[in-house]
Design a protein around this motif. Structure first.
Motif: not given
Ligand code: WT7
Length: 568
Positions: A53-55, A62, A64, A245, A271, A273, A289
């Motif tokens: 899950i990338w932001e 975002q 996915k 994370w 995840c 960020s 998340h």
């Protein structure tokens, strides 16, 4: 129940064979980290499970990706590199922010048997040059915004054939050696011939700084997976339904060993960020998340502490199940604070770029002694070596260098192009970490400090030598000496002492100019936070700069023996 269960039982019955069996690897067979982190997870029935899950800079940006997506995209990147002519063991540098291409690119490079060389995207041209030059890197994958740094040094890099740009606008023309690769436009590809790497085939090259000389390229091999898989499972305690994370950037080893290889080889959702640090945005990220396991660093924890307890209460952080830290001393206060506000302590872990995986740690279920790094991972033999003899000390609570028996799967195999320096890392058969510690009667390690002049600022190692050399390139600087000075959040920051060339006068304006010069040439981490002008640097009679003296002055310590100091 934690994955490790009883630490004592694990120590008693330990064998790395357990990880080999779980990964269905047999000695002499093919082992490819890229395949293990994507194809194998799909084959195990988790193709549709979320892998990433990338932001981006904002939560709206975002993306996915499932394990099938990362399998397909790493295939695409691998095939593209192969088409360009990249061959097994060629060095391919990843020079990007924390964007998906960085993560899948690493797997793609490994899949075709090439060596991934991740470098921190905030590096300036000089930091980049020495590392690309040392590795004779053939290709660099990067973003448009970082390309100008590469062009500055291109003349001096004859081996660098391809600058692969992942976000080139269509209407822009290409310069010398530039190639365009657009991952999403190319789409995932179902098939790639995976190169049959073996246990000792090289995988990654991570650069680390020493006191003298240029940065060293730490060479790792595909067999490192065995350590990374098992330490992730037992120390970070990752389980199938976790949302993990790891805050580290894959430009540094934590970001690859535990930000790519460990979690994905276990089929865990993670995840990422790509926005910078702020206490607010970090808590929001965890809340949004529902992060369950969090691997971070002391400087970040101290910054969160500074932001205050009330901020923590604004968010729902009840998803957090396990917290761990690495990179620099985790002070007891930070552990106690974390227990107070998150209801659980940060579990400190200790290791190095060279070790490739966690060596000492606080394991789930184990009693945490705030301020201690914990105990050796099962299967790791650690000792404290006597300063004088270099032999292990048997009594507890005596200080000396931490040494390890050199036998775990993720240990570095050499320093790239620098076997002589690699050999110097051993004494009486022990691997020397260069860190001083004690071990208490219960087997817990208590970190004392480094045994060299390397500066650990916010968990990143900076070589005083590199900063001193870069300072000399500035027209105003005649001589320079670089040491650390204390800092509340980063523990240590870089401080420079300089003497000026004729025609230059000390001023605040010049200080800022010099700082900026270093930031651009090396990196924001290496930039001195303060520059002090001296008429003369303290030197030994043989002309060596006495950093020790300047260091002691900054830290308010006894100066000690100065008998070799130059006479006036
Ligand atoms: C050096 C290694 C691999 C982790 C990221 C840093 C220091 C690391 C701790 C800790 C005190 C620590 C040591 C070590 N360090 N963890 N828990 N407590 N110091 O990797 O850049 O190779 O740095 O970081 O001095 O030698 P690295």
């Amino acid at each position: 129940m934690s994955n490790i269960g009883s630490y004592d039982e694990r120590v008693k019955n330990f064998s790395w064979k357990q990880a080999e069996n779980e990964l269905e690897y047999k000695e002499g067979q093919i082992i490819n980290i890229g395949w293990y982190c994507s194809d194998r997870i799909c084959e195990m029935g988790k193709a549709d499970k979320l892998a990433l899950i990338w932001e981006g800079r904002t939560p709206e940006q975002q993306k996915k990706f499932t394990f099938n997506d990362i399998r397909g995209y790493s295939n695409t990147i691998g095939a593209f590199l192969h088409e360009l002519g990249i061959r097994p063991e060629d060095r391919v540098c990843l020079f990007m922010d924390k964007i998906p291409e960085l993560y899948f690119g690493l797997l793609g490079i490994l899949k075709i048997g090439a060596i991934a060389q991740p470098l921190f995207s905030a590096f300036g041209d000089e930091s980049l040059f020495v590392r690309l030059d040392n590795a004779s890197t053939r290709a660099i994958i990067t973003q448009r915004k970082h390309v100008s740094k590469i062009h500055k040094i291109l003349d001096r890099l004859p081996d660098l054939e391809f600058i692969i740009i992942v976000d080139q606008p269509e209407n822009k023309s290409l310069k010398e050696r530039e190639v365009v690769f657009n991952m999403e436009a190319s789409g995932p590809s179902d098939h790639l011939d995976i190169y049959p790497t073996k246990a000792e085939s090289p995988s990654l090259l991570h650069y680390t700084s020493g006191t003298t000389g240029q940065p060293k390229g730490v060479k790792h091999v595909h067999y490192s997976l065995i350590s990374q898989y098992l330490t992730t499972k037992w120390v970070l305690d990752l389980k199938d339904d976790d949302i993990y994370w790891c805050t580290a950037d894959p430009g540094w080893v934590t970001g690859t060993s535990y930000g790519i290889i460990g979690p994905w080889s276990l089929g865990i959702t993670q995840c990422v960020s790509d926005s910078g640090f702020s206490a607010d945005s970090w808590y929001q990220f965890i809340d949004r998340h529902r992060v369950t396991v969090w691997y971070s660093a002391p400087t970040a924890i101290r910054s969160l502490m500074k932001a205050g307890d009330d901020l923590v209460k604004k968010y729902d952080l009840s998803s957090l199940r396990h917290l761990a830290s690495v990179g620099e001393p985790l002070n007891a206060e930070a552990v106690i604070w974390s227990q107070k506000v998150f209801g659980k302590p940060f579990y400190d872990t200790y290791w190095q770029t060279e070790t490739g995986s966690i060596m000492i740690g606080n394991f789930p279920g184990m009693k945490v002694k705030p301020g201690s790094m914990g105990k050796t991972f099962p299967g790791i033999t650690g000792v404290i070596l006597d300063d004088a003899t270099g032999e292990p000390i048997s009594e507890p609570n005596k200080s000396g260098l931490i040494g390890f028996k050199y036998d775990w799967p993720a240990r570095m195999r050499t320093y790239w192009n620098n076997e002589a320096t690699f050999q110097k890392k051993f004494k009486n058969g022990w691997y020397l970490t260069g860190d001083k510690s004690t071990i208490d009667p219960d087997g817990y390690y208590w970190f004392i400090g480094r045994d060299d002049d390397v500066i650990n600022t916010g968990g990143h190692l900076v070589s005083p030598f590199e900063v001193e050399s870069a300072l000399l390139e500035h027209e105003a600087v005649a001589e320079s000496a670089v040491v650390s000075k204390p800092d509340e959040v980063n523990m240590e920051v870089v401080k420079a002492f300089v003497t000026l060339n004729p025609g230059y006068e000390p001023s605040e304006e010049l200080e800022l100019k010099i700082m900026n010069f270093i930031r651009k040439k090396l990196s924001p981490l290496a930039m001195p936070q303060e520059i002090e002008y001296l008429d003369k640097l303290p030197k030994t009679r043989s002309g060596k700069i006495m950093r020790r003296l300047l260091h002691a002055q900054e830290w308010g310590e006894e100066i000690g023996d100065v008998s070799t100091l130059e006479d006036d």
